[in-house]
Design a protein around this motif. Structure first.
Motif, PDB file in Angstrom:
ATOM      1  N   ALA A  69       1.281  -4.099  -5.053  1.00  0.00           N
ATOM      2  CA  ALA A  69       0.783  -2.925  -5.775  1.00  0.00           C
ATOM      3  C   ALA A  69       1.661  -1.689  -5.654  1.00  0.00           C
ATOM      4  O   ALA A  69       1.800  -0.920  -6.602  1.00  0.00           O
ATOM      5  CB  ALA A  69      -0.640  -2.607  -5.303  1.00  0.00           C
ATOM      6  N   GLY A  70       2.255  -1.466  -4.504  1.00  0.00           N
ATOM      7  CA  GLY A  70       2.995  -0.229  -4.304  1.00  0.00           C
ATOM      8  C   GLY A  70       4.440  -0.266  -4.745  1.00  0.00           C
ATOM      9  O   GLY A  70       5.147   0.744  -4.638  1.00  0.00           O
ATOM     10  N   ALA A  71       4.911  -1.401  -5.257  1.00  0.00           N
ATOM     11  CA  ALA A  71       6.329  -1.534  -5.579  1.00  0.00           C
ATOM     12  C   ALA A  71       6.769  -0.571  -6.670  1.00  0.00           C
ATOM     13  O   ALA A  71       7.885  -0.042  -6.644  1.00  0.00           O
ATOM     14  CB  ALA A  71       6.647  -2.969  -5.976  1.00  0.00           C
ATOM     15  N   GLU A  72       5.900  -0.314  -7.652  1.00  0.00           N
ATOM     16  CA  GLU A  72       6.262   0.619  -8.717  1.00  0.00           C
ATOM     17  C   GLU A  72       6.495   2.020  -8.156  1.00  0.00           C
ATOM     18  O   GLU A  72       7.440   2.711  -8.567  1.00  0.00           O
ATOM     19  CB  GLU A  72       5.164   0.651  -9.774  1.00  0.00           C
ATOM     20  N   ARG A  82       0.828  -1.209   0.000  1.00  0.00           N
ATOM     21  CA  ARG A  82       0.000   0.000   0.000  1.00  0.00           C
ATOM     22  C   ARG A  82       0.864   1.262   0.000  1.00  0.00           C
ATOM     23  O   ARG A  82       0.425   2.328   0.418  1.00  0.00           O
ATOM     24  CB  ARG A  82      -0.928  -0.004   1.214  1.00  0.00           C
ATOM     25  N   TYR A  83       2.067   1.133  -0.499  1.00  0.00           N
ATOM     26  CA  TYR A  83       3.017   2.236  -0.440  1.00  0.00           C
ATOM     27  C   TYR A  83       2.503   3.482  -1.142  1.00  0.00           C
ATOM     28  O   TYR A  83       2.672   4.604  -0.638  1.00  0.00           O
ATOM     29  CB  TYR A  83       4.345   1.796  -1.060  1.00  0.00           C
ATOM     30  N   ALA A  84       1.863   3.326  -2.294  1.00  0.00           N
ATOM     31  CA  ALA A  84       1.432   4.487  -3.076  1.00  0.00           C
ATOM     32  C   ALA A  84       0.521   5.399  -2.280  1.00  0.00           C
ATOM     33  O   ALA A  84       0.624   6.629  -2.369  1.00  0.00           O
ATOM     34  CB  ALA A  84       0.744   4.027  -4.361  1.00  0.00           C
ATOM     35  N   GLU A  85      -0.402   4.832  -1.495  1.00  0.00           N
ATOM     36  CA  GLU A  85      -1.330   5.664  -0.731  1.00  0.00           C
ATOM     37  C   GLU A  85      -0.878   5.917   0.697  1.00  0.00           C
ATOM     38  O   GLU A  85      -1.334   6.869   1.343  1.00  0.00           O
ATOM     39  CB  GLU A  85      -2.732   5.035  -0.707  1.00  0.00           C
ATOM     40  N   MET A  86       0.040   5.099   1.227  1.00  0.00           N
ATOM     41  CA  MET A  86       0.439   5.236   2.629  1.00  0.00           C
ATOM     42  C   MET A  86       1.710   6.074   2.816  1.00  0.00           C
ATOM     43  O   MET A  86       1.980   6.548   3.914  1.00  0.00           O
ATOM     44  CB  MET A  86       0.665   3.851   3.248  1.00  0.00           C
ATOM     45  N   ARG A  87       2.482   6.255   1.751  1.00  0.00           N
ATOM     46  CA  ARG A  87       3.776   6.919   1.895  1.00  0.00           C
ATOM     47  C   ARG A  87       3.659   8.366   2.341  1.00  0.00           C
ATOM     48  O   ARG A  87       4.620   8.935   2.876  1.00  0.00           O
ATOM     49  CB  ARG A  87       4.552   6.865   0.573  1.00  0.00           C
ATOM     50  N   ASP A  88       2.507   8.995   2.143  1.00  0.00           N
ATOM     51  CA  ASP A  88       2.323  10.389   2.532  1.00  0.00           C
ATOM     52  C   ASP A  88       1.702  10.550   3.908  1.00  0.00           C
ATOM     53  O   ASP A  88       1.431  11.683   4.333  1.00  0.00           O
ATOM     54  CB  ASP A  88       1.450  11.111   1.498  1.00  0.00           C
ATOM     55  N   LEU A  89       1.465   9.459   4.613  1.00  0.00           N
ATOM     56  CA  LEU A  89       0.816   9.520   5.922  1.00  0.00           C
ATOM     57  C   LEU A  89       1.867   9.336   7.018  1.00  0.00           C
ATOM     58  O   LEU A  89       2.298   8.216   7.293  1.00  0.00           O
ATOM     59  CB  LEU A  89      -0.267   8.449   6.036  1.00  0.00           C
ATOM     60  N   PRO A  90       2.289  10.402   7.671  1.00  0.00           N
ATOM     61  CA  PRO A  90       3.373  10.277   8.647  1.00  0.00           C
ATOM     62  C   PRO A  90       2.992   9.536   9.916  1.00  0.00           C
ATOM     63  O   PRO A  90       3.872   9.110  10.664  1.00  0.00           O
ATOM     64  CB  PRO A  90       3.734  11.735   8.953  1.00  0.00           C
ATOM     65  N   GLY A  91       1.686   9.364  10.147  1.00  0.00           N
ATOM     66  CA  GLY A  91       1.255   8.693  11.368  1.00  0.00           C
ATOM     67  C   GLY A  91       1.267   7.185  11.288  1.00  0.00           C
ATOM     68  O   GLY A  91       0.978   6.518  12.282  1.00  0.00           O
ATOM     69  N   VAL A  92       1.603   6.620  10.127  1.00  0.00           N
ATOM     70  CA  VAL A  92       1.636   5.167   9.974  1.00  0.00           C
ATOM     71  C   VAL A  92       3.013   4.740   9.466  1.00  0.00           C
ATOM     72  O   VAL A  92       3.770   5.537   8.922  1.00  0.00           O
ATOM     73  CB  VAL A  92       0.546   4.677   8.986  1.00  0.00           C
ATOM     74  N   ALA A  93       3.321   3.458   9.646  1.00  0.00           N
ATOM     75  CA  ALA A  93       4.600   2.921   9.179  1.00  0.00           C
ATOM     76  C   ALA A  93       4.431   2.496   7.730  1.00  0.00           C
ATOM     77  O   ALA A  93       4.277   1.307   7.429  1.00  0.00           O
ATOM     78  CB  ALA A  93       5.028   1.744  10.052  1.00  0.00           C
ATOM     79  N   PHE A 150      -3.388  14.637   5.568  1.00  0.00           N
ATOM     80  CA  PHE A 150      -2.443  13.538   5.756  1.00  0.00           C
ATOM     81  C   PHE A 150      -2.292  13.084   7.206  1.00  0.00           C
ATOM     82  O   PHE A 150      -1.612  12.085   7.466  1.00  0.00           O
ATOM     83  CB  PHE A 150      -1.075  13.940   5.198  1.00  0.00           C
ATOM     84  N   ASP A 151      -2.901  13.794   8.142  1.00  0.00           N
ATOM     85  CA  ASP A 151      -2.855  13.398   9.558  1.00  0.00           C
ATOM     86  C   ASP A 151      -4.210  13.690  10.184  1.00  0.00           C
ATOM     87  O   ASP A 151      -4.308  14.365  11.214  1.00  0.00           O
ATOM     88  CB  ASP A 151      -1.724  14.155  10.273  1.00  0.00           C
ATOM     89  N   ALA A 152      -5.248  13.157   9.546  1.00  0.00           N
ATOM     90  CA  ALA A 152      -6.616  13.504   9.921  1.00  0.00           C
ATOM     91  C   ALA A 152      -6.941  13.167  11.374  1.00  0.00           C
ATOM     92  O   ALA A 152      -7.689  13.892  12.033  1.00  0.00           O
ATOM     93  CB  ALA A 152      -7.600  12.796   8.991  1.00  0.00           C
TER      94      ALA A 152
END
Length: 470
Positions: free
Chosen positions: A265-268, A222-233, A406-408
């Protein structure tokens, strides 16, 4: 052919695997003398990167011992140290892995010329990048100034498979004398902050490889959608290891390719971010002024501000803008900062406070354990508007709006800002243990009012930027 020893000069390539220089040395059959030099270029590093470099050197020294080798530590100008070691060991040459920042290029060019003039072998190897900057060219034979075309050009380029770590390496019967790493006091400027930041470092090749594996087994999907969320790993957190060469970039790239081919999915998107790192080096090689001056010379007359009380509040994570302050406090506690937040922190300084990007660049260079000369320079100029960004000058990140997006749930802000919760966690409180006592910051103080109204700051930035572009 010769059997004279080879001096292997290690710098930011502190690993055994995916190591072209070491693989070539093993293939030669010659005895090797691994050396690390604390030269003026190393001395010039900021507090956090110099401290973290010391940890990397210590881990690499132990790894070499496992091969029956000893890392020789010497201090002084590189050429002088190398000449002395050549005389002591009877070495016939010096090999090293290339670096690309202007200071290293100048040093290495001088070393190579002097050694060759003395009839000695001086050879440099690739290893820090996927592609040498001069090997990627536009259709007209020039270099790329915009990332997307660069990515399209390099996405399908062949990247050699990484070499495995050697099982045996021929060393010396008698090793040269070595300094003690502790005597260099590489972490002296960190003061009490070192104890706090140390908890977050993954030092050495084994730790880096484990981190890569954990990322590819989980978050990469899930890197594509999670990479911008600083509250998650949601990211790999490999920047510190790539900075010191504790893991090879080719190893990371091929692991990412395998993940993509296996349908994660997020590898690209992850591969694209590795290419962004490459692009920063591509620009630094072709336009080395990016590290010291505006990449776009038309910005040279922009009325940037210098030091101010507002800048000092920014440094201390006390601007009154929680998303900005959380980023700076994360840096003091962990040694790094989430990439999305770096953009917000940088935009706030250069646009809402209209402060020169060089002020921020210098502070990051002092405080980031993953400091990288190319990425730091390009990142700051990109967000300031003076660098290789195709977006119009009037893009100004709103910290409050970015936080909502990004940090709702405010997880990241509460994680690092003690004043925002009645029961702050360990990391929020660790900030007060990490920063200088002279700042006089205590957890029982009230959270500060904003330095500048966001709307007013944006309007002032647009007015100043608009005047420059009029």
């Amino acid at each position: 052919m010769t059997d004279k020893p080879l001096i292997l000069w290690f710098r930011r390539d502190l690993r055994l695997g995916d190591q072209p220089m070491l693989a070539a040395a093993v293939a030669s059959g010659r005895p090797v003398v691994p050396v690390f030099i604390q030269d003026p270029e190393t001395e010039a590093l900021g507090a956090a990167p110099k401290w973290r470099l010391g940890l990397a050197v210590a881990a690499f020294s132990k790894a070499l011992e496992g091969l029956g080798l000893r890392l020789t530590l010497r201090r002084g100008a590189a050429l002088e140290v190398l000449r002395a070691l050549i005389a002591e060991t009877g070495a016939g040459g010096v090999w090293w892995s290339r670096l690309y920042d202007p200071a290293s290029v100048a040093r290495d060019t001088g070393v190579k010329a002097a050694l060759k003039e003395a009839g000695l072998e001086a050879r440099s190897f690739a290893g820090h990048l996927l592609h040498e900057p001069w090997d990627v060219q536009t259709g007209q034979g020039g270099f790329y100034r915009v990332f997307t075309p660069y990515w399209k050009a390099t996405r399908g380029m062949v990247v050699a498979a990484p070499e495995p770590a050697p099982g045996r390496v021929r060393g010396m019967e008698v090793w040269p004398d070595s300094d003690r790493l502790e005597g260099w006091r590489l972490g002296a400027a960190m003061n009490r902050g070192a104890e706090v930041v140390a908890r977050y470092q993954a030092v050495g090749e084994d730790a880096a490889r484990a981190k890569l594996g954990a990322f590819l087994d989980g978050p990469v999907a899930r890197y594509a959608e999670m990479r911008d969320l600083p509250g998650v790993a949601g990211t790999s957190r490999l920047s510190e290891n790539l900075t010191y060469g504790e893991i090879g970039i080719r190893e990371v790239w091929h692991a990412g390719l395998r993940a993509r081919d296996e349908g994660r999915a997020g590898a690209e998107s992850f591969l694209r971010e590795l290419a962004w790192r490459e692009f920063s080096y591509h620009l630094m090689h072709h336009t080395p002024q990016i590290t010291t001056g505006n990449w776009k010379p038309e910005w040279d007359n922009f009325p940037w501000r210098g030091e101010s009380d507002a800048v000092e509040r920014w440094r201390r994570g006390m601007t009154g803008e929680p998303f900005v302050d959380a980023g700076l406090r994360e840096m003091y506690v962990t040694g790094t900062m989430h990439n999305r937040v770096r953009m917000i922190v940088g935009s706030y300084l250069t646009k809402h406070l209209l402060t020169h990007w060089k002020v921020g660049l210098a502070w990051f260079a002092d405080c980031l354990t993953d400091w990288d000369p190319a990425a730091n320079a390009m990142g700051w100029q990109w967000v300031a508007g003076s660098g290789p960004d195709a977006a119009p000058y009037f893009r100004v990140f709103n910290p409050a709006g970015q936080a909502e997006k990004f940090d709702a749930d405010a997880r990241y802000r509460r994680r690092f800002i003690a004043e925002l919760t009645k029961q702050p966690g360990r990391e929020a409180l660790a900030f007060f243990d990490a920063v200088p006592r002279s700042w006089g910051i205590r957890p029982d103080q009230a959270y500060p009012r904003p330095v500048v109204d966001l709307a007013a700051g944006r309007a002032a930035a647009l007015a100043a930027y608009g005047a420059r572009n009029a």
